[in-house]
Design an enzyme around this catalytic site. Structure first.
Site, PDB file in Angstrom:
ATOM      1  CG  ASP A 191      -6.537  12.713  22.822  1.00  0.00           C
ATOM      2  OD1 ASP A 191      -7.600  12.267  22.873  1.00  0.00           O
ATOM      3  OD2 ASP A 191      -6.971  13.389  23.422  1.00  0.00           O
ATOM      4  CG  HIS A 262      -8.537  10.141  25.516  1.00  0.00           C
ATOM      5  ND1 HIS A 262      -9.272  10.580  24.583  1.00  0.00           N
ATOM      6  CD2 HIS A 262      -8.617  10.838  26.832  1.00  0.00           C
ATOM      7  CE1 HIS A 262     -10.420  11.229  25.073  1.00  0.00           C
ATOM      8  NE2 HIS A 262     -10.270  11.083  26.591  1.00  0.00           N
ATOM      9  CD  GLU A 325     -14.171  12.799  27.667  1.00  0.00           C
ATOM     10  OE1 GLU A 325     -14.939  13.516  27.622  1.00  0.00           O
ATOM     11  OE2 GLU A 325     -13.108  12.970  26.506  1.00  0.00           O
ATOM     12  CD1 TRP A 391     -12.558  17.553  33.514  1.00  0.00           C
ATOM     13  CD2 TRP A 391     -14.270  17.218  31.481  1.00  0.00           C
ATOM     14  NE1 TRP A 391     -12.847  16.128  32.797  1.00  0.00           N
ATOM     15  CE2 TRP A 391     -13.983  16.313  31.805  1.00  0.00           C
ATOM     16  CE3 TRP A 391     -15.420  18.235  30.357  1.00  0.00           C
ATOM     17  CZ2 TRP A 391     -14.967  15.331  30.526  1.00  0.00           C
ATOM     18  CZ3 TRP A 391     -15.829  17.363  30.021  1.00  0.00           C
ATOM     19  CH2 TRP A 391     -15.536  15.994  29.595  1.00  0.00           C
TER      20      TRP A 391
END
Length: 756
Positions: A191, A262, A325, A391
């Site tokens: 990450d 990420h 993201e 999610w």
């Protein structure tokens, strides 16, 4: 047919017998029949009989040694005897995959299954029986268990990028999964804040990417740092050791290598794979960072080389590529990205991400593997053979299943174990949210929107443990346990007789095993819960309950801590003035729960009638509309439970004070936490009326004024007679590029509306 009829008969019989005695096995077996005719006591003379070379034999011997303090002698399956525990592995037996049976009588215990997994699951059930009955110094009663799992993917996730945990801790985590018959360990290895897996071709990924100069302390909103270098990584030999350890427990390790977002830790090591060329440093802040992989040929070749080393380490069918993201800010400004969009005939940066994912998928497929990614990989078109991990609610999973893609459900509302699980004021710092044990237990991985055929694409679900706020493994244990047990029961398959009260009663008995294992599990189940409502005379009424109905609750109203000589709770407490209530549960005069502490601030709107135009999200409903006038204020450091949350929606609240009152000011509490996609409203408008028909002109407060007031917005009004108040808070809408959650609906969090 005979076998099915027998099964049904036994099931009906068991429903009567089980009610008389709760068997503390988690997850709950499909069928338990207590004979109540005899029992079996495991002694030093008991013999373990199993097929020669069966790998489960040694595991069972270790369990008995740990539980009872002695080691059993073993014999092969051909050497029958009484006073024995027999493991029977017979692939020709007419049993389903992973199914097991246990039969206990006066002379022996027999566990049989058609495969090793089934035997292992039977051993886990026996393990829990041994703990329960040995703790009472009694033999195990004669019984029959017939059991098998419902879902193929029964998983837990662990993030080791934000905080790193040594091999010994990872093995403990795997042990907990095994205890609850879970079979997938999703290992989040990379990450922005750290790259944790050795890649020999690119040594800087760990020499640079595995270490950051400092870490955040406190909540993200505070923006504080400890100034201490931090890091660590797993060598490929470490990985092999852990994968082999998991395999012994019939657990598949699914690695996650984040891409295209990420990626800051990787870019700090190799900035040439970015859009700007850097320089970068390993992320020290939590949240989403703008610098991501540039999806050109050079980057793809780099990631393919990384995967060339990752794939041989993990026998799993799936490789997790993240995909969540990924801000498009750099891509939008990047000449190379824009040229690639034009060259490939793509319509947007979202389609560029889909192109990137598809290229990676093709490569992974060539290696004989499949990809799985977070539900953002749906954006711009889903790669042909990809599985989706849903999610952001269940919508992504529903869309994927309808498109005939396999799905693992992991919605934040039920499966994010970095959320609070108890009263925030007494809980360790967490990212936010509120996911108590009962919420996890009530989860259904198969959405009602799916047809029977579409439901077949739901592989199962998993719990996620993101570790921004978990510095050591004891904190991981606290956040994961016992919510892991609740999710395990969901995934093993609840039947019509399953209910939370039954689960809770078994869990209370099961805690002795966790104590024996020295697990730092949460005691939130024992906490005193407070239900706040309006009394008959329009005051606040507080009703207290404890997890164990036999517990006594003692409380105080003078800010002192309760003891077993404080006020004994017998009936609802009426709050008439500013008060601090403290309460705790006691068993045999011993305090069992943390102290519940709640401050109440009384004002003109306290306990008034409130209506909302739109309902808040199910994830952040607190006490519904009443939360706005219940005299309790949301904690800005540990936000979540006391706040009402609205995703992409405005808030229109109407308060009826019950009678005309003289009012001088109205104060509204709103929250901002961009890392959690929570933003101040772009405007708040307040109006009021004496009769509910003729309202004053709106007093409007801009977002700049809201920011300067730090979310506590107070409107002074001429002293006037008011009965009705309207508060309209306007949501920011879609989150702008360059911010956490870009493109997603903003959350608007609101709490107390104070009237003075």
């Amino acid at each position: 047919m005979f076998r099915k009829l027998t099964y049904i008969f036994l099931f009906l019989l068991s429903s009567v017998i089980i009610a008389q005695s709760s068997i503390p096995i988690i997850p709950k077996p499909k069928l338990v029949v207590l004979e109540n005719t005899s029992s079996f006591l495991i002694t030093k003379q008991t013999v373990l009989i199993a097929p020669k070379g069966n790998p489960e034999v040694q595991y069972l011997k270790e369990i008995i040694n740990k539980q009872l303090g002695f080691e059993l002698a073993t014999k092969t399956i051909t050497q029958k005897s009484n006073n024995c525990i027999e493991l029977s592995l017979n692939p020709l037996q007419k049993m389903e995959i992973d199914e097991y049976k246990i039969n206990i009588n006066a002379t022996n215990i027999k566990i049989e299954a058609s495969n090793s997994e089934g035997l292992f699951y039977g051993i886990q059930s026996l393990n829990q029986l041994i703990d329960h009955y040995s703790s009472k110094n009694s033999p195990i009663p004669a019984l029959t268990i017939q059991d098998q799992p419902k879902f193929k993917w029964r998983g837990m996730h662990l993030d080791v990028a934000r905080h790193f945990f040594p091999k010994s801790d990872i093995k403990k985590y795997i042990d907990y999964l095994a205890l609850y018959k879970m079979n997938v360990f999703h290992w989040h290895l990379t990450d922005d804040q750290g790259w944790r897996i050795e890649i020999k071709k690119y040594p800087k990924l760990t020499s640079i990417g595995a270490f950051r100069k400092e870490s955040m302390v406190g909540h993200y909103n505070e923006q504080r740092f400890d100034g201490k270098p931090y890091g660590g990584f797993y060598t490929q030999d470490d990985i092999k050791e852990i994968v082999a350890y998991a395999k012994e427990k019939h657990i598949t390790v699914v690695p996650e290598i984040e891409m295209p977002g990420h990626a800051t830790a990787a870019l700090a090591a190799y900035p040439k794979f970015s859009c700007t060329g850097g320089p970068f440093e390993v992320g020290t802040k939590w949240g989403v960072l703008d610098d991501v992989f540039c999806p050109n040929e050079n980057t793809l070749n780099f990631l393919k080389a990384v995967l060339d080393e990752v794939i041989p380490l993990f026998p799993s069918q799936y490789i997790h590529i993240g995909g969540d993201e990924c801000p498009k800010t750099r891509w939008h400004e990047c000449v190379k990205c824009q040229a690639l969009i034009k060259e490939k005939g793509l319509k947007s940066e979202h389609e560029l991400q889909s192109y990137f994912v598809t290229q990676i998928e093709k490569y992974i497929n060539k290696k004989g593997k499949k990809i799985i990614g977070w539900d953002e990989i749906l954006e711009g078109g889903l790669a042909p053979n990809a599985a989706v991990m849903s999610w952001r609610g269940t919508e992504g999973g529903i869309a994927a299943a309808k498109a005939k893609h396999f799905v693992v459900m992991s919605p934040g509302s039920h499966c994010y174990f970095d959320h609070y699980q108890g009263e925030q004021k007494t809980e360790p710092l967490a990212i936010g949210g509120y996911t108590p044990l009962e919420t996890v237990y009530d989860f259904n991985p198969i959405p009602t929107e799916l047809s029977t055929e579409e439901s077949n694409y739901i592989l199962g679900a998993q719990g996620n443990v993101w570790t921004e706020y978990m510095e050591d493994f004891a904190e991981v244990e606290y956040m994961a346990m016992p919510r892991m047990a609740a999710l395990a029961e969901v995934l093993w398959g609840k039947d019509a007789s399953s209910n939370y009260l039954d689960f809770k009663n078994r869990l209370l008995l099961h805690f002795s095993l966790l104590d024996k294992m020295k697990v730092n599990y949460s005691k939130a189940l024992f906490e005193v819960k407070a239900k706040i409502s309006t009394s008959d005379n329009h005051l606040l009424k507080v009703e207290l309950t404890a997890a164990n109905p036999s517990s006594s609750i003692f409380y105080t109203l003078d800010n002192s801590n309760p003891t077993n000589t404080s006020l004994l709770y017998r009936q609802p407490i009426i709050i008439e003035k500013n008060t601090t209530l403290k309460a705790a549960s006691f068993d045999s005069n011993v305090q069992k729960s943390a102290v519940l502490e709640q401050k109440f601030e009384i004002h003109l709107a306290t306990a008034a009638t409130v209506s909302l135009k739109d309902e808040p999200s199910n994830s952040y409903k607190a006490n519904d509309a009443f939360s706005l006038v219940d005299g309790m204020y949301g904690d800005r450091g540990k936000f979540g439970r006391d706040w009402l949350g609205f995703s992409g929606k405005d808030v229109l609240a109407t308060i009826d004070l019950g009678s005309v009152k003289k009012v001088q000011s109205i104060t509204v509490d709103v929250l901002s936490s961009p890392a959690s996609w929570i933003y101040y409203p772009k405007q708040i408008a307040i109006s009021y009326s004496e009769n509910g028909i003729d309202y004053s002109a709106e007093s409007t407060i801009s977002v700049k004024e809201i920011e300067s007031s730090k979310g506590v917005v107070k409107v002074e009004i001429p002293t006037t007679s008011i009965r009705y108040i309207k508060v309209n808070a306007y949501n920011q809408g879609k989150i702008l590029e360059g911010n956490p959650g870009a493109g997603e609906p903003a959350w608007l969090f609101i709490d107390e509306i104070k009237v003075e």
